[in-house]
Design an enzyme around this catalytic site. Structure first.
Site, PDB file in Angstrom:
ATOM      1  N   ASN A   8       0.878  -1.165   0.000  1.00  0.00           N
ATOM      2  CA  ASN A   8       0.000   0.000   0.000  1.00  0.00           C
ATOM      3  C   ASN A   8       0.916   1.215   0.000  1.00  0.00           C
ATOM      4  OD1 ASN A   8      -1.669   2.162   0.508  1.00  0.00           O
ATOM      5  ND2 ASN A   8      -2.757   1.196   2.201  1.00  0.00           N
ATOM      6  N   ALA A  10       0.434   4.207   0.342  1.00  0.00           N
ATOM      7  CA  ALA A  10       0.072   5.235   1.320  1.00  0.00           C
ATOM      8  C   ALA A  10       0.536   4.885   2.734  1.00  0.00           C
ATOM      9  CB  ALA A  10      -1.442   5.450   1.319  1.00  0.00           C
ATOM     10  N   CYS A  11       1.095   3.702   2.915  1.00  0.00           N
ATOM     11  CA  CYS A  11       1.508   3.214   4.236  1.00  0.00           C
ATOM     12  C   CYS A  11       3.024   3.330   4.395  1.00  0.00           C
ATOM     13  CB  CYS A  11       1.076   1.760   4.392  1.00  0.00           C
ATOM     14  SG  CYS A  11       1.723   0.924   5.845  1.00  0.00           S
ATOM     15  N   GLY A  12       3.456   4.042   5.433  1.00  0.00           N
ATOM     16  CA  GLY A  12       4.887   4.203   5.689  1.00  0.00           C
ATOM     17  C   GLY A  12       5.591   2.896   5.950  1.00  0.00           C
ATOM     18  N   ARG A  15       6.080   1.272   2.627  1.00  0.00           N
ATOM     19  CA  ARG A  15       7.143   1.949   1.853  1.00  0.00           C
ATOM     20  C   ARG A  15       8.524   1.607   2.414  1.00  0.00           C
ATOM     21  NH1 ARG A  15       3.458   6.269   2.403  1.00  0.00           N
ATOM     22  NH2 ARG A  15       4.841   7.263   3.939  1.00  0.00           N
TER      23      ARG A  15
END
Length: 141
Positions: A8, A10-12, A15
């Site tokens: 995802n 949008a997920c730190g 990432r």
């Protein structure tokens, strides 16, 4: 080495996990599971192979978990899986699959346990926490 990450962007944590995979010189297959959710067999396989219960693999924060009544103790695994398939945001992330194993990489450095390639240099998480030193060695792990 074939590596797949259920990602995802949008997920730190997701990432950071992807960054650690790439820091090992591996370009993984990236599946943005919110756009391309896994099917039932794949999802149940990921959970089983990671050694998790279905409840351990479900995400509560920022999801319709409570609204769907999934917190009730009488909700079984089959219903939880069904909810995860209908609402992929309920799938905790990131799952990573390598020839060494499958893990839900929370925290992100859990991925290091299943990568069969060394880190190629330093790596810090987005929040500045140093995970890999300048020699490619894991810190605190």
């Amino acid at each position: 080495m074939t590596v797949t990450i259920y990602h995802n962007p949008a997920c730190g944590t997701s990432r950071n996990t992807l960054g650690l995979i790439r820091n090992a010189g591996i370009e993984p297959a990236v599946i943005e599971y919110l756009k391309t959710p896994p099917d039932r067999a794949t999802l149940t396989g990921l959970i089983k192979d990671a050694g998790l219960s279905v409840r351990d693999a479900i995400r509560q924060k920022g999801t319709p978990y409570l609204e769907l009544g999934l917190d009730k103790t009488d909700v079984g695994d089959d219903e939880l899986i069904g909810a995860m398939l209908a609402h992929p945001i309920l799938i905790n992330r990131p799952f990573v699959v390598t020839p060494v194993g499958v893990r839900l990489c929370r925290p992100s450095e859990v991925v290091l346990d299943i990568l069969d390639a060394p880190q190629q240099g330093p790596f810090s998480k987005e929040d500045g926490e140093v995970v890999i030193d300048e020699k490619g060695n894991r810190i605190n792990g």
